[in-house]
Design a protein around this motif. Structure first.
Motif, PDB file in Angstrom:
ATOM      1  N   HIS A  23       0.845  -1.202   0.000  1.00 52.22           N
ATOM      2  CA  HIS A  23       0.000   0.000   0.000  1.00 52.22           C
ATOM      3  C   HIS A  23       0.874   1.244   0.000  1.00 52.22           C
ATOM      4  O   HIS A  23       0.654   2.175  -0.782  1.00 52.22           O
ATOM      5  CB  HIS A  23      -0.936   0.029   1.209  1.00 52.22           C
ATOM      6  CG  HIS A  23      -1.801  -1.180   1.329  1.00 52.22           C
ATOM      7  ND1 HIS A  23      -2.469  -1.478   2.487  1.00 52.22           N
ATOM      8  CD2 HIS A  23      -2.100  -2.169   0.464  1.00 52.22           C
ATOM      9  CE1 HIS A  23      -3.149  -2.607   2.328  1.00 52.22           C
ATOM     10  NE2 HIS A  23      -2.924  -3.039   1.109  1.00 52.22           N
ATOM     11  N   LYS A  24       1.859   1.277   0.874  1.00 49.77           N
ATOM     12  CA  LYS A  24       2.759   2.423   0.959  1.00 49.77           C
ATOM     13  C   LYS A  24       3.503   2.609  -0.366  1.00 49.77           C
ATOM     14  O   LYS A  24       3.609   3.725  -0.872  1.00 49.77           O
ATOM     15  CB  LYS A  24       3.749   2.232   2.103  1.00 49.77           C
ATOM     16  CG  LYS A  24       4.698   3.395   2.273  1.00 49.77           C
ATOM     17  CD  LYS A  24       5.638   3.202   3.440  1.00 49.77           C
ATOM     18  CE  LYS A  24       6.578   4.379   3.531  1.00 49.77           C
ATOM     19  NZ  LYS A  24       7.587   4.203   4.556  1.00 49.77           N
ATOM     20  N   TYR A  67       2.597   1.674  -3.434  1.00 48.39           N
ATOM     21  CA  TYR A  67       1.714   2.144  -4.507  1.00 48.39           C
ATOM     22  C   TYR A  67       1.266   3.585  -4.284  1.00 48.39           C
ATOM     23  O   TYR A  67       1.152   4.350  -5.242  1.00 48.39           O
ATOM     24  CB  TYR A  67       0.525   1.199  -4.690  1.00 48.39           C
ATOM     25  CG  TYR A  67       0.964  -0.179  -5.154  1.00 48.39           C
ATOM     26  CD1 TYR A  67       1.794  -0.338  -6.260  1.00 48.39           C
ATOM     27  CD2 TYR A  67       0.571  -1.323  -4.477  1.00 48.39           C
ATOM     28  CE1 TYR A  67       2.217  -1.588  -6.680  1.00 48.39           C
ATOM     29  CE2 TYR A  67       0.987  -2.578  -4.890  1.00 48.39           C
ATOM     30  CZ  TYR A  67       1.803  -2.704  -5.986  1.00 48.39           C
ATOM     31  OH  TYR A  67       2.229  -3.937  -6.399  1.00 48.39           O
ATOM     32  N   TYR A  68       1.019   3.973  -3.055  1.00 48.94           N
ATOM     33  CA  TYR A  68       0.733   5.389  -2.768  1.00 48.94           C
ATOM     34  C   TYR A  68       1.894   6.266  -3.230  1.00 48.94           C
ATOM     35  O   TYR A  68       1.695   7.301  -3.872  1.00 48.94           O
ATOM     36  CB  TYR A  68       0.498   5.628  -1.275  1.00 48.94           C
ATOM     37  CG  TYR A  68      -0.884   5.310  -0.774  1.00 48.94           C
ATOM     38  CD1 TYR A  68      -2.019   5.846  -1.377  1.00 48.94           C
ATOM     39  CD2 TYR A  68      -1.049   4.487   0.329  1.00 48.94           C
ATOM     40  CE1 TYR A  68      -3.282   5.558  -0.897  1.00 48.94           C
ATOM     41  CE2 TYR A  68      -2.316   4.190   0.818  1.00 48.94           C
ATOM     42  CZ  TYR A  68      -3.425   4.722   0.196  1.00 48.94           C
ATOM     43  OH  TYR A  68      -4.679   4.441   0.671  1.00 48.94           O
ATOM     44  N   ASN A  69       3.101   5.845  -2.893  1.00 48.49           N
ATOM     45  CA  ASN A  69       4.290   6.616  -3.287  1.00 48.49           C
ATOM     46  C   ASN A  69       4.482   6.647  -4.795  1.00 48.49           C
ATOM     47  O   ASN A  69       5.121   7.562  -5.320  1.00 48.49           O
ATOM     48  CB  ASN A  69       5.547   6.059  -2.608  1.00 48.49           C
ATOM     49  CG  ASN A  69       5.579   6.359  -1.134  1.00 48.49           C
ATOM     50  OD1 ASN A  69       4.921   7.283  -0.656  1.00 48.49           O
ATOM     51  ND2 ASN A  69       6.345   5.579  -0.387  1.00 48.49           N
ATOM     52  N   ASN A  94      -4.085   5.784  -6.597  1.00 43.18           N
ATOM     53  CA  ASN A  94      -5.159   6.179  -5.692  1.00 43.18           C
ATOM     54  C   ASN A  94      -6.145   5.028  -5.552  1.00 43.18           C
ATOM     55  O   ASN A  94      -6.351   4.262  -6.488  1.00 43.18           O
ATOM     56  CB  ASN A  94      -5.913   7.399  -6.237  1.00 43.18           C
ATOM     57  CG  ASN A  94      -5.023   8.600  -6.325  1.00 43.18           C
ATOM     58  OD1 ASN A  94      -4.420   9.007  -5.352  1.00 43.18           O
ATOM     59  ND2 ASN A  94      -4.916   9.170  -7.524  1.00 43.18           N
TER      60      ASN A  94
END
Length: 141
Positions: free
Chosen positions: A122-123, A125-127, A131
């Protein structure tokens, strides 16, 4: 250490099975995975690989389609990098290669699913600028 990013040739798709088994915890037999991957390569699917020398150490499935809300889209699937190679920025390098490769094929968007318990992804892909747009539901028939 130099790494090579490339599309795994259809005839070598069996190479991904050990890494997929590590990702999914051996939920499906090797024989069934082999059958499924041979079917997948006939259905708008490619698999990108990361090689260290001649060893396949990372994979990322790529599904191609056109969607009404996103245009020509590639869905990233079963992303896995061997534990010994994590934490070195290799995932970022791999995704940069994938972005350029798929843009070069004319694709304009990318989407993916990730397991809700996979917080590290998750971290990442956020970076990478992804979204959350919704939930992924699954039902076994």
């Amino acid at each position: 250490m130099a790494f090579l990013f490339k599309i795994i040739e259809s005839e070598n798709i069996d190479l991904v099975i050990p890494l997929v088994q590590k990702l999914n915890g051996h939920q499906v037999s090797d024989a069934i995975l082999k059958q499924r991957f041979y079917e997948m390569i006939e259905q708008n699917y490619e698999c990108a690989g990361i090689y260290s020398d001649e060893n396949l150490i990372g994979i990322c499935g790529l599904w191609y389609c056109t969607r009404h809300y996103s245009g020509k889209s590639v869905e990233v699937d079963h992303v896995y990098i061997d534990d010994a190679y994590r934490g070195q920025g290799l995932g970022k390098q791999f995704f940069n290669w994938i972005y350029e490769y798929t843009k070069g094929k004319g694709y304009e968007s990318m989407e993916l699913n990730t397991y809700v318990s996979n917080y590290a992804s998750h971290k990442f892909y956020y970076n990478e600028g992804f979204n959350i747009l919704g939930y992924h539901f699954f039902k076994k028939l």
